[in-house]
Scaffold this motif. Sequence first.
Motif, PDB file in Angstrom:
ATOM      1  N   GLN A 165      27.044  59.485  17.117  1.00  0.00           N
ATOM      2  CA  GLN A 165      27.780  60.118  16.026  1.00  0.00           C
ATOM      3  C   GLN A 165      29.281  59.847  16.082  1.00  0.00           C
ATOM      4  O   GLN A 165      29.961  60.132  15.123  1.00  0.00           O
ATOM      5  CB  GLN A 165      27.536  61.634  16.019  1.00  0.00           C
ATOM      6  CG  GLN A 165      28.460  62.463  16.893  1.00  0.00           C
ATOM      7  CD  GLN A 165      28.282  62.206  18.366  1.00  0.00           C
ATOM      8  OE1 GLN A 165      27.396  61.493  18.816  1.00  0.00           O
ATOM      9  NE2 GLN A 165      29.135  62.820  19.165  1.00  0.00           N
ATOM     10  N   GLY A 166      29.784  59.309  17.161  1.00  0.00           N
ATOM     11  CA  GLY A 166      31.203  58.977  17.262  1.00  0.00           C
ATOM     12  C   GLY A 166      32.035  60.067  17.910  1.00  0.00           C
ATOM     13  O   GLY A 166      31.719  61.259  17.827  1.00  0.00           O
ATOM     14  N   THR A 167      33.102  59.646  18.550  1.00  0.00           N
ATOM     15  CA  THR A 167      34.064  60.570  19.146  1.00  0.00           C
ATOM     16  C   THR A 167      35.468  60.079  18.815  1.00  0.00           C
ATOM     17  O   THR A 167      35.760  58.875  18.892  1.00  0.00           O
ATOM     18  CB  THR A 167      33.842  60.691  20.679  1.00  0.00           C
ATOM     19  OG1 THR A 167      34.708  61.692  21.215  1.00  0.00           O
ATOM     20  CG2 THR A 167      34.078  59.380  21.408  1.00  0.00           C
ATOM     21  N   GLN A 168      36.332  61.000  18.416  1.00  0.00           N
ATOM     22  CA  GLN A 168      37.667  60.632  17.947  1.00  0.00           C
ATOM     23  C   GLN A 168      38.610  60.386  19.120  1.00  0.00           C
ATOM     24  O   GLN A 168      38.726  61.227  20.023  1.00  0.00           O
ATOM     25  CB  GLN A 168      38.243  61.745  17.066  1.00  0.00           C
ATOM     26  CG  GLN A 168      39.674  61.511  16.605  1.00  0.00           C
ATOM     27  CD  GLN A 168      39.785  60.406  15.578  1.00  0.00           C
ATOM     28  OE1 GLN A 168      39.021  60.358  14.621  1.00  0.00           O
ATOM     29  NE2 GLN A 168      40.746  59.506  15.769  1.00  0.00           N
ATOM     30  N   VAL A 169      39.296  59.263  19.088  1.00  0.00           N
ATOM     31  CA  VAL A 169      40.350  58.941  20.052  1.00  0.00           C
ATOM     32  C   VAL A 169      41.642  58.772  19.265  1.00  0.00           C
ATOM     33  O   VAL A 169      41.709  57.960  18.335  1.00  0.00           O
ATOM     34  CB  VAL A 169      40.031  57.655  20.833  1.00  0.00           C
ATOM     35  CG1 VAL A 169      41.233  57.236  21.688  1.00  0.00           C
ATOM     36  CG2 VAL A 169      38.805  57.859  21.710  1.00  0.00           C
ATOM     37  N   THR A 170      42.654  59.546  19.626  1.00  0.00           N
ATOM     38  CA  THR A 170      43.936  59.481  18.954  1.00  0.00           C
ATOM     39  C   THR A 170      45.022  59.188  19.989  1.00  0.00           C
ATOM     40  O   THR A 170      45.146  59.910  20.975  1.00  0.00           O
ATOM     41  CB  THR A 170      44.263  60.793  18.223  1.00  0.00           C
ATOM     42  OG1 THR A 170      43.218  61.081  17.295  1.00  0.00           O
ATOM     43  CG2 THR A 170      45.586  60.675  17.480  1.00  0.00           C
ATOM     44  N   VAL A 171      45.791  58.135  19.751  1.00  0.00           N
ATOM     45  CA  VAL A 171      46.856  57.732  20.663  1.00  0.00           C
ATOM     46  C   VAL A 171      48.183  57.929  19.954  1.00  0.00           C
ATOM     47  O   VAL A 171      48.451  57.300  18.921  1.00  0.00           O
ATOM     48  CB  VAL A 171      46.694  56.271  21.105  1.00  0.00           C
ATOM     49  CG1 VAL A 171      47.769  55.911  22.140  1.00  0.00           C
ATOM     50  CG2 VAL A 171      45.306  56.027  21.674  1.00  0.00           C
ATOM     51  N   SER A 172      49.007  58.787  20.504  1.00  0.00           N
ATOM     52  CA  SER A 172      50.308  59.067  19.885  1.00  0.00           C
ATOM     53  C   SER A 172      51.379  58.151  20.468  1.00  0.00           C
ATOM     54  O   SER A 172      51.337  57.791  21.637  1.00  0.00           O
ATOM     55  CB  SER A 172      50.695  60.526  20.100  1.00  0.00           C
ATOM     56  OG  SER A 172      50.844  60.792  21.478  1.00  0.00           O
ATOM     57  N   SER A 173      52.348  57.830  19.630  1.00  0.00           N
ATOM     58  CA  SER A 173      53.420  56.921  20.081  1.00  0.00           C
ATOM     59  C   SER A 173      54.582  57.682  20.686  1.00  0.00           C
ATOM     60  O   SER A 173      54.649  58.897  20.632  1.00  0.00           O
ATOM     61  CB  SER A 173      53.902  56.078  18.911  1.00  0.00           C
ATOM     62  OG  SER A 173      54.338  56.907  17.865  1.00  0.00           O
TER      63      SER A 173
END
Length: 123
Positions: free
Chosen positions: A115-123
């Motif tokens: 189902q997917g998993t969210q990966v968020t990379v902040s700058s």
Amino acid sequence: VQLQASGGGLVQAGGSLRVSCATSKRASSNNGMGWFRQAPGNEREFVAAISWNGGSPLYADSVKGRFTISRDRASNTLYLQMNSLKPEDTAVYYCAAARGPYGSTDKGRYGYWGQGTQVTVSS
């Protein structure tokens, strides 16, 4: 047949994250496995793949040298270790089981998807 991805989250650029995919034995024991990702407005793209016995890893050029795919056949778990993360790595990450014993860069060769998993990379 079930695949359950987990381990996503928010991380700063340069950081690391490991995502996991728990699979039913039927989905993965003799199958290649892969990771794909999809950012908003983009097509789902290949990230990494591995063969049924943990060999023959494949990587997208954009992640080569930073990401490592592995699997634990005893626990039917697929991993993606992500290091030196960049903001452009931000996406929903999906695990998938291939129809045959080897991984592939072609998402059409995968028959089962998590189902997917969210990966968020902040700058």
